[in-house]
Design a protein around this motif. Structure first.
Motif, short mmCIF file in Angstrom:
data_model
loop_
_atom_site.label_atom_id
_atom_site.label_comp_id
_atom_site.label_asym_id
_atom_site.label_seq_id
_atom_site.Cartn_x
_atom_site.Cartn_y
_atom_site.Cartn_z
N GLU A 1 30.09 -3.38 -37.68
CA GLU A 1 28.61 -3.14 -37.32
C GLU A 1 27.38 -3.87 -37.38
O GLU A 1 27.84 -5.00 -38.35
N ARG A 2 26.95 -3.78 -36.91
CA ARG A 2 25.46 -4.61 -36.72
C ARG A 2 24.43 -4.20 -37.32
O ARG A 2 24.43 -3.07 -37.80
N LEU A 3 24.07 -4.87 -37.70
CA LEU A 3 22.60 -4.92 -39.30
C LEU A 3 21.21 -4.33 -37.98
O LEU A 3 20.96 -3.55 -38.50
N GLY A 4 21.24 -5.28 -37.32
CA GLY A 4 20.25 -4.78 -36.49
C GLY A 4 19.10 -6.20 -36.45
O GLY A 4 17.92 -5.47 -36.18
N LEU A 5 20.00 -7.22 -37.13
CA LEU A 5 18.61 -7.79 -37.68
C LEU A 5 18.05 -9.34 -36.18
O LEU A 5 17.06 -10.27 -36.84
N MET A 6 18.92 -9.05 -35.26
CA MET A 6 17.93 -9.74 -34.39
C MET A 6 16.70 -9.23 -33.16
O MET A 6 16.51 -9.29 -31.70
N LEU A 7 17.05 -8.29 -33.95
CA LEU A 7 15.36 -7.14 -32.90
C LEU A 7 14.17 -7.57 -33.05
O LEU A 7 14.05 -8.14 -34.40
N ASP A 8 13.23 -7.39 -32.89
CA ASP A 8 12.00 -7.40 -33.00
C ASP A 8 11.53 -6.93 -34.37
O ASP A 8 10.94 -6.83 -35.01
N TYR A 9 11.76 -4.97 -34.82
CA TYR A 9 11.64 -4.35 -35.97
C TYR A 9 13.21 -4.80 -36.89
O TYR A 9 14.00 -4.27 -36.65
N ILE A 10 12.70 -4.79 -37.97
CA ILE A 10 13.62 -5.29 -38.80
C ILE A 10 13.67 -4.21 -39.77
O ILE A 10 12.84 -3.86 -40.60
#
Ligand code: HEM
Ligand code: 2DC
Length: 469
Positions: free
Chosen positions: A174-183
């Motif tokens: 699953e994704r950690l979400g590090l390609m988003l603006d708020y990490i």
């Protein structure tokens, strides 16, 4: 590296007999006075005698071949004592990186099946491809925000995030979400801890960590803090998967990631799994990101080559209609570029093995048990091995007959890099997506060299300019 080795040669006679009569191998009688391709470094086999270790150093592919034939059934490399000391101190298990002997082998065999065997590529590619696409989308957005139709930046922070997102997605499915603006600040902290961990390790190659710990040295305290941060974050990710697995045992046919696969396989203890998954997560950040940064730097310096690679990718895309798994088989020059990067800018300055049988190298006897180091950085720049070594020429890797013990960036044999498949796939996908979307350019003539922080890093920030095609 070389100078240090040479200056230590003079001390050889002095240390030789004093320590242990069996260690008579480092004498001029054994090796003669002319030492062509062998360089000797220090001394005193007993680690208690302050940080010194004996090693014979080689730099030729032919000698590497002899070395790896003598690595035995349980290949052992130089122990990074700072890393084992931390685990001993915190009572944590060693993972596959630090284990040795039968314990290493039994763990490694099982991990191989889930992490490096060709069959897992089909599972990894869709996950890594998605991260690659998100990276590109993120760069497009940055370019738009700049209002200049280009983005000039030191990409290293972005690449750390790309690398962690990639390795996280295959480990945890699953994704950690590090390609988003708020990490997540915890993820950023993890990244910072890894750099600090490497940086604080290198002085401890020469000063024993046990001693630094006794005197409460700052370097040891920083090192502990860095590993604590790494383990805490990995523990959180692992707990998270463990919890969801217990709530929901159906996997809906979807690939669940390396960790869940290992847990379901039930062949390693949970503590062993945790230890190795933590090492994989930590080993998967600075290594690939720095290699990608060097590659972009080289492509920026060689615009014609960049266009050649772009053309190769375009043909591969067309003829496979975007079937990624197929496309990866059609990009030999892109793969050559990554090999060429690791030749000139290897992550690991050397490979090492304790040999398990006597060998003869350059007509010198080297006894069983000796630590032999292959200088990867030196070999990569040796004109006898790579003609015109200073030139970045990915095409030199297109002929398989040129590769005999020359492509060793990930190590060799059963003890080679466990993350190799992940690293290669993640880097190839990154280059495919970047080449399809942007032209890479760099600012005027700034020569960048390497610096040693356990792994080799650029000695100054690399500023790159990305322009949409
Ligand atoms: C070991 C290089 C990426 C995890 C190694 C070794 C090298 C290496 C030279 C020692 C091999 C030997 O002694 O023969 C690299 C390079 C990378 C990279 C150049 C990327 C460009 C990764 C990634 C991961 C990883 C992405 C994790 C996902 C490991 C582990 C070991 C290892 C766990 C120890 C294996 C064992 O002792 O059995 N790597 N690595 N590495 N690497 Fe990598
Ligand atoms: C450093 O003299 C220089 O892949 C020393 O992903 C010899 C030495 C021993 C082991 C090498 C190390 C050098 C460089 C970094 C390596 C390491 C083995 C694995 C490690 C090559 C050459 C690395 C970067 C791993 C790290 C995983 C860890 C963070 C959990």
């Amino acid at each position: 590296f070389i100078n240090a080795s040479l200056s230590c040669r003079e001390k050889m006679d002095y240390y030789e007999c004093e320590q242990n009569p069996k260690q008579v191998h480092f004498t001029n009688k054994t090796f003669g006075h002319k030492l062509p391709d062998l360089l000797f470094s220090v001394i005193v086999p007993d680690r208690e005698k302050i940080g010194y270790y004996n090693s014979v150093n080689i730099i030729k592919p032919e000698d590497a071949a002899i070395l790896f034939k003598a690595e035995g059934h349980y290949p052992k490399r130089l122990t990074v004592e700072a890393w084992t000391s931390y685990r001993d101190y915190r009572n944590r298990k060693y993972g596959v990186l630090l284990k040795n002997g039968e314990d290493w082998r039994s763990n490694r065999v099982i991990l191989n099946r889930e992490v490096i065997s060709p069959k897992v590529l089909g599972n990894f590619v869709p996950l890594l491809d998605e991260v690659g696409q998100d990276f590109v989308a993120r760069v497009h957005k940055k370019i738009e925000m700049s209002g200049q139709d280009k983005w000039t930046t030191d990409l290293s922070q972005e690449l750390f995030k790309y690398a962690l997102e990639s390795v996280g997605s295959v480990l945890y499915g699953e994704r950690l979400g590090l390609m988003l603006d708020y990490i997540n600040p915890e993820a950023q902290h993890f990244i910072d801890c890894i750099s600090l961990m490497f940086k604080t390790t290198s002085p401890m190659l020469y000063i024993p960590p046990a001693m630094l710990r006794r005197v409460g040295a700052k370097i040891w305290r920083d090192h502990v803090e860095a590993w604590d941060g790494i383990f805490n974050q990995a523990d959180r990710c692992i707990q998270n998967i463990y919890r969801t697995m217990r709530q929901d045992t159906t996997t809906h046919g979807k690939y669940p990631g390396v960790l869940a696969s290992l847990l379901m396989l039930d062949k390693l203890s949970i503590e062993d799994i945790k230890a190795s998954v933590t090492e994989l997560m930590a080993g998967g950040v600075d290594t690939t990101s720095i290699t990608l940064l060097w590659t972009l730097y080289e492509l920026a310096r060689h615009p014609d080559l960049q266009e050649e690679l772009r053309a190769e990718v375009a043909v591969a895309r067309q003829s496979t209609q975007g079937d990624m798994l197929q496309m990866l088989k059609m990009i030999p020059l892109v793969k050559g570029a990554l090999k060429e990067t690791l030749r000139l800018h290897p992550v690991a300055v050397s490979l090492q093995r304790y040999i398990t049988e006597e060998i003869i190298i350059q007509n010198y006897h080297i006894p069983c048990g000796t630590l032999v180091q292959l200088g990867l950085y030196a070999m990569g720049r040796d004109p006898d091995v790579f003609p015109r070594p200073e030139k970045y020429l990915p095409s030199r890797w297109l002929r398989t007959e040129n590769q005999y013990f020359r492509s060793l960036g990930f190590g060799f044999g059963p003890r080679q890099c466990l993350g190799r498949r992940i690293a290669e796939t993640e880097m190839q996908l990154f280059l495919i997506h970047m080449l399809e979307n942007f032209r890479v350019d760099k600012q005027r003539q700034v020569e960048v060299h390497s610096t040693f922080e356990l792994i080799l890093l650029p000695d100054k920030p690399i500023l790159l300019t990305l322009k949409p095609l």
